[in-house]
Design a protein around this motif. Sequence first.
Motif, PDB file in Angstrom:
ATOM      1  N   SER A  91     -40.048 143.660 -84.185  1.00  0.00           N
ATOM      2  CA  SER A  91     -38.994 144.556 -84.655  1.00  0.00           C
ATOM      3  C   SER A  91     -37.938 144.813 -83.582  1.00  0.00           C
ATOM      4  N   SER A  92     -36.701 144.915 -84.020  1.00  0.00           N
ATOM      5  CA  SER A  92     -35.629 145.268 -83.090  1.00  0.00           C
ATOM      6  C   SER A  92     -35.489 146.789 -82.961  1.00  0.00           C
ATOM      7  N   ALA A  93     -36.178 147.517 -83.840  1.00  0.00           N
ATOM      8  CA  ALA A  93     -36.132 148.978 -83.801  1.00  0.00           C
ATOM      9  C   ALA A  93     -37.063 149.509 -82.711  1.00  0.00           C
ATOM     10  N   GLU A  94     -36.760 150.709 -82.245  1.00  0.00           N
ATOM     11  CA  GLU A  94     -37.638 151.367 -81.272  1.00  0.00           C
ATOM     12  C   GLU A  94     -38.679 152.160 -82.051  1.00  0.00           C
ATOM     13  N   ILE A  95     -39.925 151.739 -81.964  1.00  0.00           N
ATOM     14  CA  ILE A  95     -41.013 152.364 -82.716  1.00  0.00           C
ATOM     15  C   ILE A  95     -41.914 153.098 -81.728  1.00  0.00           C
ATOM     16  N   ASP A  96     -42.104 154.391 -81.972  1.00  0.00           N
ATOM     17  CA  ASP A  96     -42.902 155.217 -81.065  1.00  0.00           C
ATOM     18  C   ASP A  96     -44.392 154.931 -81.249  1.00  0.00           C
ATOM     19  N   VAL A  97     -45.041 154.560 -80.138  1.00  0.00           N
ATOM     20  CA  VAL A  97     -46.475 154.283 -80.134  1.00  0.00           C
ATOM     21  C   VAL A  97     -47.103 155.074 -78.996  1.00  0.00           C
ATOM     22  N   GLU A  98     -48.286 155.610 -79.270  1.00  0.00           N
ATOM     23  CA  GLU A  98     -48.992 156.367 -78.239  1.00  0.00           C
ATOM     24  C   GLU A  98     -50.368 155.772 -77.976  1.00  0.00           C
ATOM     25  N   TYR A  99     -50.804 155.920 -76.727  1.00  0.00           N
ATOM     26  CA  TYR A  99     -52.157 155.574 -76.322  1.00  0.00           C
ATOM     27  C   TYR A  99     -52.712 156.801 -75.612  1.00  0.00           C
ATOM     28  N   ASN A 100     -53.769 157.371 -76.157  1.00  0.00           N
ATOM     29  CA  ASN A 100     -54.360 158.603 -75.607  1.00  0.00           C
ATOM     30  C   ASN A 100     -53.316 159.711 -75.456  1.00  0.00           C
ATOM     31  N   GLY A 101     -52.417 159.820 -76.423  1.00  0.00           N
ATOM     32  CA  GLY A 101     -51.417 160.882 -76.422  1.00  0.00           C
ATOM     33  C   GLY A 101     -50.219 160.643 -75.525  1.00  0.00           C
ATOM     34  N   VAL A 102     -50.123 159.453 -74.912  1.00  0.00           N
ATOM     35  CA  VAL A 102     -49.019 159.126 -74.008  1.00  0.00           C
ATOM     36  C   VAL A 102     -48.177 158.021 -74.634  1.00  0.00           C
ATOM     37  N   SER A 103     -46.853 158.172 -74.588  1.00  0.00           N
ATOM     38  CA  SER A 103     -45.961 157.158 -75.146  1.00  0.00           C
ATOM     39  C   SER A 103     -46.027 155.865 -74.342  1.00  0.00           C
ATOM     40  N   VAL A 104     -46.183 154.744 -75.058  1.00  0.00           N
ATOM     41  CA  VAL A 104     -46.256 153.431 -74.412  1.00  0.00           C
ATOM     42  C   VAL A 104     -45.388 152.428 -75.160  1.00  0.00           C
ATOM     43  N   TRP A 105     -45.050 151.347 -74.454  1.00  0.00           N
ATOM     44  CA  TRP A 105     -44.401 150.180 -75.043  1.00  0.00           C
ATOM     45  C   TRP A 105     -45.458 149.096 -75.146  1.00  0.00           C
ATOM     46  N   ILE A 106     -45.461 148.374 -76.266  1.00  0.00           N
ATOM     47  CA  ILE A 106     -46.375 147.233 -76.404  1.00  0.00           C
ATOM     48  C   ILE A 106     -45.652 146.002 -75.876  1.00  0.00           C
ATOM     49  N   ASP A 107     -46.243 145.337 -74.882  1.00  0.00           N
ATOM     50  CA  ASP A 107     -45.642 144.146 -74.283  1.00  0.00           C
ATOM     51  C   ASP A 107     -46.125 142.864 -74.938  1.00  0.00           C
ATOM     52  N   SER A 108     -47.406 142.804 -75.255  1.00  0.00           N
ATOM     53  CA  SER A 108     -47.964 141.586 -75.841  1.00  0.00           C
ATOM     54  C   SER A 108     -49.270 141.905 -76.557  1.00  0.00           C
TER      55      SER A 108
END
Length: 59
Positions: A12-29
């Motif tokens: 996706s070209s959109a910015e999608i908010d994802v959290e891991y253990n309550g912390v915002s993260v970016w998925i790289d791969s």
Amino acid sequence: MDVKRVKQILSSSAEIDVEYNGVSVWIDSLNEEDQTAMVHLQGPLEEKSTVEITELKEV
């Protein structure tokens, strides 16, 4: 989260908010075989980690 959704987020070209253990993260791969994803924390440190995709949560 499941493999299908992680793939959608990665493509996706959109910015999608994802959290891991309550912390915002970016998925790289995604590693489908291991059901894990490489993520990094949003912010100045950008610490990278490999996490189980089931631990990721879309916000």
